[in-house]
Design a protein around this motif. Sequence first.
Motif, PDB file in Angstrom:
ATOM      1  N   VAL A  45       0.836  -1.204   0.000  1.00 33.95           N
ATOM      2  CA  VAL A  45       0.000   0.000   0.000  1.00 33.95           C
ATOM      3  C   VAL A  45       0.871   1.255   0.000  1.00 33.95           C
ATOM      4  O   VAL A  45       1.912   1.292   0.658  1.00 33.95           O
ATOM      5  CB  VAL A  45      -0.921   0.005   1.243  1.00 33.95           C
ATOM      6  CG1 VAL A  45      -1.843   1.219   1.229  1.00 33.95           C
ATOM      7  CG2 VAL A  45      -1.733  -1.278   1.313  1.00 33.95           C
ATOM      8  N   ARG A  46       0.416   2.262  -0.734  1.00 31.11           N
ATOM      9  CA  ARG A  46       1.082   3.565  -0.687  1.00 31.11           C
ATOM     10  C   ARG A  46       0.362   4.477   0.305  1.00 31.11           C
ATOM     11  O   ARG A  46      -0.860   4.593   0.287  1.00 31.11           O
ATOM     12  CB  ARG A  46       1.078   4.230  -2.069  1.00 31.11           C
ATOM     13  CG  ARG A  46       1.796   5.592  -2.064  1.00 31.11           C
ATOM     14  CD  ARG A  46       1.657   6.348  -3.360  1.00 31.11           C
ATOM     15  NE  ARG A  46       2.307   5.647  -4.458  1.00 31.11           N
ATOM     16  CZ  ARG A  46       2.502   6.196  -5.659  1.00 31.11           C
ATOM     17  NH1 ARG A  46       2.083   7.444  -5.901  1.00 31.11           N
ATOM     18  NH2 ARG A  46       3.089   5.502  -6.621  1.00 31.11           N
ATOM     19  N   GLY A  47       1.126   5.149   1.161  1.00 31.42           N
ATOM     20  CA  GLY A  47       0.540   6.102   2.083  1.00 31.42           C
ATOM     21  C   GLY A  47      -0.153   7.233   1.344  1.00 31.42           C
ATOM     22  O   GLY A  47       0.353   7.724   0.331  1.00 31.42           O
ATOM     23  N   SER A  48      -1.298   7.654   1.848  1.00 35.21           N
ATOM     24  CA  SER A  48      -2.109   8.653   1.139  1.00 35.21           C
ATOM     25  C   SER A  48      -1.941  10.070   1.656  1.00 35.21           C
ATOM     26  O   SER A  48      -2.622  10.991   1.225  1.00 35.21           O
ATOM     27  CB  SER A  48      -3.584   8.242   1.194  1.00 35.21           C
ATOM     28  OG  SER A  48      -3.990   7.945   2.510  1.00 35.21           O
ATOM     29  N   VAL A  49      -0.980  10.265   2.587  1.00 33.62           N
ATOM     30  CA  VAL A  49      -0.665  11.601   3.085  1.00 33.62           C
ATOM     31  C   VAL A  49       0.640  12.063   2.437  1.00 33.62           C
ATOM     32  O   VAL A  49       1.576  11.266   2.301  1.00 33.62           O
ATOM     33  CB  VAL A  49      -0.498  11.587   4.623  1.00 33.62           C
ATOM     34  CG1 VAL A  49       0.076  12.899   5.130  1.00 33.62           C
ATOM     35  CG2 VAL A  49      -1.827  11.300   5.294  1.00 33.62           C
ATOM     36  N   LEU A  50       0.692  13.319   2.010  1.00 31.52           N
ATOM     37  CA  LEU A  50       1.929  13.855   1.440  1.00 31.52           C
ATOM     38  C   LEU A  50       2.552  14.870   2.390  1.00 31.52           C
ATOM     39  O   LEU A  50       1.876  15.766   2.889  1.00 31.52           O
ATOM     40  CB  LEU A  50       1.667  14.519   0.083  1.00 31.52           C
ATOM     41  CG  LEU A  50       1.354  13.592  -1.095  1.00 31.52           C
ATOM     42  CD1 LEU A  50       1.087  14.417  -2.346  1.00 31.52           C
ATOM     43  CD2 LEU A  50       2.482  12.594  -1.338  1.00 31.52           C
ATOM     44  N   GLU A  51       3.855  14.716   2.627  1.00 30.69           N
ATOM     45  CA  GLU A  51       4.609  15.680   3.423  1.00 30.69           C
ATOM     46  C   GLU A  51       5.745  16.194   2.532  1.00 30.69           C
ATOM     47  O   GLU A  51       6.678  15.449   2.214  1.00 30.69           O
ATOM     48  CB  GLU A  51       5.177  15.011   4.678  1.00 30.69           C
ATOM     49  CG  GLU A  51       5.995  15.957   5.546  1.00 30.69           C
ATOM     50  CD  GLU A  51       6.585  15.248   6.754  1.00 30.69           C
ATOM     51  OE1 GLU A  51       5.885  15.147   7.770  1.00 30.69           O
ATOM     52  OE2 GLU A  51       7.744  14.785   6.669  1.00 30.69           O
ATOM     53  N   ASN A  52       5.612  17.437   2.081  1.00 31.81           N
ATOM     54  CA  ASN A  52       6.583  17.992   1.126  1.00 31.81           C
ATOM     55  C   ASN A  52       6.763  17.079  -0.087  1.00 31.81           C
ATOM     56  O   ASN A  52       7.885  16.852  -0.566  1.00 31.81           O
ATOM     57  CB  ASN A  52       7.938  18.232   1.805  1.00 31.81           C
ATOM     58  CG  ASN A  52       7.832  19.202   2.961  1.00 31.81           C
ATOM     59  OD1 ASN A  52       7.106  20.189   2.893  1.00 31.81           O
ATOM     60  ND2 ASN A  52       8.535  18.921   4.046  1.00 31.81           N
ATOM     61  N   GLY A  53       5.630  16.533  -0.558  1.00 33.17           N
ATOM     62  CA  GLY A  53       5.642  15.669  -1.738  1.00 33.17           C
ATOM     63  C   GLY A  53       5.996  14.224  -1.458  1.00 33.17           C
ATOM     64  O   GLY A  53       5.999  13.399  -2.382  1.00 33.17           O
ATOM     65  N   MET A  54       6.304  13.892  -0.206  1.00 29.14           N
ATOM     66  CA  MET A  54       6.700  12.523   0.136  1.00 29.14           C
ATOM     67  C   MET A  54       5.533  11.759   0.758  1.00 29.14           C
ATOM     68  O   MET A  54       4.950  12.210   1.747  1.00 29.14           O
ATOM     69  CB  MET A  54       7.872  12.543   1.127  1.00 29.14           C
ATOM     70  CG  MET A  54       9.124  13.186   0.599  1.00 29.14           C
ATOM     71  SD  MET A  54      10.512  13.066   1.761  1.00 29.14           S
ATOM     72  CE  MET A  54       9.887  13.988   3.154  1.00 29.14           C
ATOM     73  N   PRO A  55       5.180  10.600   0.182  1.00 32.56           N
ATOM     74  CA  PRO A  55       4.085   9.809   0.746  1.00 32.56           C
ATOM     75  C   PRO A  55       4.387   9.317   2.159  1.00 32.56           C
ATOM     76  O   PRO A  55       5.499   8.884   2.455  1.00 32.56           O
ATOM     77  CB  PRO A  55       3.951   8.624  -0.215  1.00 32.56           C
ATOM     78  CG  PRO A  55       4.561   9.085  -1.486  1.00 32.56           C
ATOM     79  CD  PRO A  55       5.673  10.003  -1.070  1.00 32.56           C
TER      80      PRO A  55
END
Length: 202
Positions: A45-55
């Motif tokens: 699964v890919r994380g659905s939150v982005l922090e400075n473009g990072m999942p």
Amino acid sequence: MKHIFKKGTSTDAPVLLLLHGTGGNEEDLVPLGSLISPQSSILSVRGSVLENGMPRFFKRLAEGVFDEEDLKFRTKELHAFLDAAADKYEFDRQNVVAVGYSNGANIAGSLLFHYEGSLRGAALHHPMVPLRGIQLPVLQGVNVFIGAGKNDPICPPQETEELEHLLKEAGAEVETHWENFGHQLTQPEAERASAWFQKYFL
């Protein structure tokens, strides 16, 4: 949730839920999953939150400081996603083992902290205590591997020891493997996780 599912050669082997670290994606831990259990189906699964473009899998307020409300919300979201994925891909929902690194290990730990029966086991590579001050569900029969660094700048040893204590107190069987390579996930650590998995699940 963005993900990949790869059907394994054994329907008896647990499905591996792969959860990447900050800035990773759903491809990152596939080689690790294949090493730990070559015959298992993989749900990555890919994380659905982005922090400075990072999942990522949940928000944080600063390094090592979790947004607890978002963590709870995203944990509930992942738990519901697993239920739906089990129906879609026709696997046994009670036979899922998480393999997570860093941020992914933290949300896997949060599943254990919040939902009884959510995971049969978990390999947590460099996790932190996801949440404090809550009553954990009964974790009797749940096997957990913790890969940790004695010199990990993000997860100091006392953090690992506290997590180990909380899981054991709730009834989980916990094996902790220590390395001296900081926050890095090394080949020996991966091989130790594989040996742990073979011992308890195959």
